[in-house]
Design a protein around this motif. Structure first.
Motif, PDB file in Angstrom:
ATOM      1  N   VAL A  21       0.838  -1.203   0.000  1.00 45.74           N
ATOM      2  CA  VAL A  21       0.000   0.000   0.000  1.00 45.74           C
ATOM      3  C   VAL A  21       0.870   1.248   0.000  1.00 45.74           C
ATOM      4  CG1 VAL A  21      -1.672   1.322   1.358  1.00 45.74           C
ATOM      5  CG2 VAL A  21      -1.964  -1.141   1.092  1.00 45.74           C
ATOM      6  N   ARG A  22       2.001   1.178   0.689  1.00 47.41           N
ATOM      7  CA  ARG A  22       2.912   2.329   0.749  1.00 47.41           C
ATOM      8  C   ARG A  22       3.740   2.488  -0.522  1.00 47.41           C
ATOM      9  NH1 ARG A  22       4.075  -0.160   5.914  1.00 47.41           N
ATOM     10  NH2 ARG A  22       2.648   0.721   7.417  1.00 47.41           N
ATOM     11  N   GLY A  23       3.568   1.575  -1.485  1.00 47.37           N
ATOM     12  CA  GLY A  23       4.275   1.693  -2.750  1.00 47.37           C
ATOM     13  C   GLY A  23       5.688   1.145  -2.747  1.00 47.37           C
ATOM     14  N   ARG A  24       6.029   0.356  -1.760  1.00 46.19           N
ATOM     15  CA  ARG A  24       7.372  -0.198  -1.681  1.00 46.19           C
ATOM     16  C   ARG A  24       7.537  -1.352  -2.658  1.00 46.19           C
ATOM     17  NH1 ARG A  24       9.347  -0.566   4.421  1.00 46.19           N
ATOM     18  NH2 ARG A  24      11.348  -0.424   3.370  1.00 46.19           N
ATOM     19  N   GLY A  25       8.716  -1.465  -3.209  1.00 46.58           N
ATOM     20  CA  GLY A  25       9.025  -2.537  -4.142  1.00 46.58           C
ATOM     21  C   GLY A  25       9.400  -3.822  -3.424  1.00 46.58           C
ATOM     22  N   THR A  26       9.511  -4.878  -4.199  1.00 43.92           N
ATOM     23  CA  THR A  26       9.814  -6.199  -3.643  1.00 43.92           C
ATOM     24  C   THR A  26      11.103  -6.196  -2.832  1.00 43.92           C
ATOM     25  OG1 THR A  26       8.626  -7.284  -5.443  1.00 43.92           O
ATOM     26  CG2 THR A  26      10.224  -8.616  -4.239  1.00 43.92           C
ATOM     27  N   ARG A  27      12.162  -5.625  -3.376  1.00 46.60           N
ATOM     28  CA  ARG A  27      13.448  -5.624  -2.653  1.00 46.60           C
ATOM     29  C   ARG A  27      13.369  -4.819  -1.360  1.00 46.60           C
ATOM     30  NH1 ARG A  27      17.909  -4.964  -7.457  1.00 46.60           N
ATOM     31  NH2 ARG A  27      17.438  -6.962  -8.452  1.00 46.60           N
ATOM     32  N   ALA A  38      12.187 -13.439  -3.355  1.00 50.40           N
ATOM     33  CA  ALA A  38      11.327 -14.538  -3.815  1.00 50.40           C
ATOM     34  C   ALA A  38      10.234 -14.856  -2.789  1.00 50.40           C
ATOM     35  CB  ALA A  38      12.160 -15.788  -4.100  1.00 50.40           C
ATOM     36  N   THR A  39      10.577 -14.781  -1.510  1.00 55.54           N
ATOM     37  CA  THR A  39       9.589 -15.030  -0.462  1.00 55.54           C
ATOM     38  C   THR A  39       8.519 -13.944  -0.469  1.00 55.54           C
ATOM     39  OG1 THR A  39      11.220 -16.192   0.890  1.00 55.54           O
ATOM     40  CG2 THR A  39       9.264 -15.361   2.028  1.00 55.54           C
ATOM     41  N   VAL A  40       8.935 -12.707  -0.662  1.00 56.38           N
ATOM     42  CA  VAL A  40       7.969 -11.605  -0.750  1.00 56.38           C
ATOM     43  C   VAL A  40       7.015 -11.854  -1.916  1.00 56.38           C
ATOM     44  CG1 VAL A  40       7.687  -9.133  -1.213  1.00 56.38           C
ATOM     45  CG2 VAL A  40       9.473  -9.919   0.355  1.00 56.38           C
ATOM     46  N   GLN A  41       7.552 -12.236  -3.060  1.00 61.72           N
ATOM     47  CA  GLN A  41       6.708 -12.516  -4.229  1.00 61.72           C
ATOM     48  C   GLN A  41       5.730 -13.654  -3.928  1.00 61.72           C
ATOM     49  OE1 GLN A  41       6.373 -11.007  -7.249  1.00 61.72           O
ATOM     50  NE2 GLN A  41       7.696  -9.406  -6.430  1.00 61.72           N
ATOM     51  N   ASP A  42       6.201 -14.701  -3.253  1.00 59.27           N
ATOM     52  CA  ASP A  42       5.315 -15.824  -2.903  1.00 59.27           C
ATOM     53  C   ASP A  42       4.184 -15.358  -1.988  1.00 59.27           C
ATOM     54  OD1 ASP A  42       6.798 -17.649  -4.380  1.00 59.27           O
ATOM     55  OD2 ASP A  42       7.895 -18.417  -2.633  1.00 59.27           O
ATOM     56  N   SER A  46       0.089 -15.217  -2.819  1.00 55.89           N
ATOM     57  CA  SER A  46      -0.907 -15.800  -1.926  1.00 55.89           C
ATOM     58  C   SER A  46      -1.989 -14.779  -1.566  1.00 55.89           C
ATOM     59  CB  SER A  46      -0.222 -16.313  -0.659  1.00 55.89           C
ATOM     60  OG  SER A  46      -1.158 -16.839   0.231  1.00 55.89           O
ATOM     61  N   VAL A  47      -1.562 -13.559  -1.241  1.00 54.45           N
ATOM     62  CA  VAL A  47      -2.526 -12.505  -0.909  1.00 54.45           C
ATOM     63  C   VAL A  47      -3.391 -12.175  -2.124  1.00 54.45           C
ATOM     64  CG1 VAL A  47      -2.770 -10.085  -0.201  1.00 54.45           C
ATOM     65  CG2 VAL A  47      -1.124 -11.564   0.958  1.00 54.45           C
ATOM     66  N   PHE A  48      -2.788 -12.159  -3.304  1.00 55.31           N
ATOM     67  CA  PHE A  48      -3.559 -11.910  -4.533  1.00 55.31           C
ATOM     68  C   PHE A  48      -4.660 -12.961  -4.667  1.00 55.31           C
ATOM     69  CE2 PHE A  48      -0.042  -9.712  -7.284  1.00 55.31           C
ATOM     70  CZ  PHE A  48       0.008  -8.663  -6.392  1.00 55.31           C
ATOM     71  N   GLY A  49      -4.296 -14.218  -4.460  1.00 52.41           N
ATOM     72  CA  GLY A  49      -5.286 -15.291  -4.573  1.00 52.41           C
ATOM     73  C   GLY A  49      -6.392 -15.170  -3.551  1.00 52.41           C
ATOM     74  N   GLN A  50      -6.043 -14.778  -2.336  1.00 56.51           N
ATOM     75  CA  GLN A  50      -7.042 -14.645  -1.274  1.00 56.51           C
ATOM     76  C   GLN A  50      -8.001 -13.490  -1.527  1.00 56.51           C
ATOM     77  OE1 GLN A  50      -5.105 -14.485   2.607  1.00 56.51           O
ATOM     78  NE2 GLN A  50      -3.431 -15.659   1.703  1.00 56.51           N
ATOM     79  N   THR A  51      -7.496 -12.434  -2.143  1.00 58.41           N
ATOM     80  CA  THR A  51      -8.322 -11.248  -2.354  1.00 58.41           C
ATOM     81  C   THR A  51      -8.959 -11.206  -3.742  1.00 58.41           C
ATOM     82  OG1 THR A  51      -6.368  -9.989  -3.015  1.00 58.41           O
ATOM     83  CG2 THR A  51      -7.057  -9.827  -0.702  1.00 58.41           C
TER      84      THR A  51
END
Length: 76
Positions: A21-27, A38-42, A46-51
């Motif tokens: 929400v704050r606009g932060r990137g994966t790294r 990679a863990t952040v992406q995973d 998961s959150v994408f699928g839930q929402t």
């Protein structure tokens, strides 16, 4: 997108979504949470699928949309 959003399944997923929400990137998220990118992406997948969303932009929109209030039960 659906009208309701389930809570993230894990505590880590719940802590990653606000960074999005704050606009932060994966790294940046990975560094802040002491995770690998990679863990952040995973977790985000998961959150994408839930929402029911397909992008970070959609996730932000869902997270910032107020939920409808539930009707209070009358006292007994």
């Amino acid at each position: 997108m659906t009208g309701t959003r389930p809570p993230p399944d894990t505590a880590r997923e719940g802590k990653i979504a606000p960074h999005t929400v704050r606009g932060r990137g994966t790294r940046d998220i990975a560094t802040a949470r002491h995770l690998t990118p990679a863990t952040v992406q995973d977790h985000l997948r998961s959150v994408f699928g839930q929402t029911g969303v397909r992008s970070r932009r959609d996730l932000v929109a869902v997270l910032l949309t107020p939920r409808p209030a539930t009707a209070a039960r009358p006292p007994r």
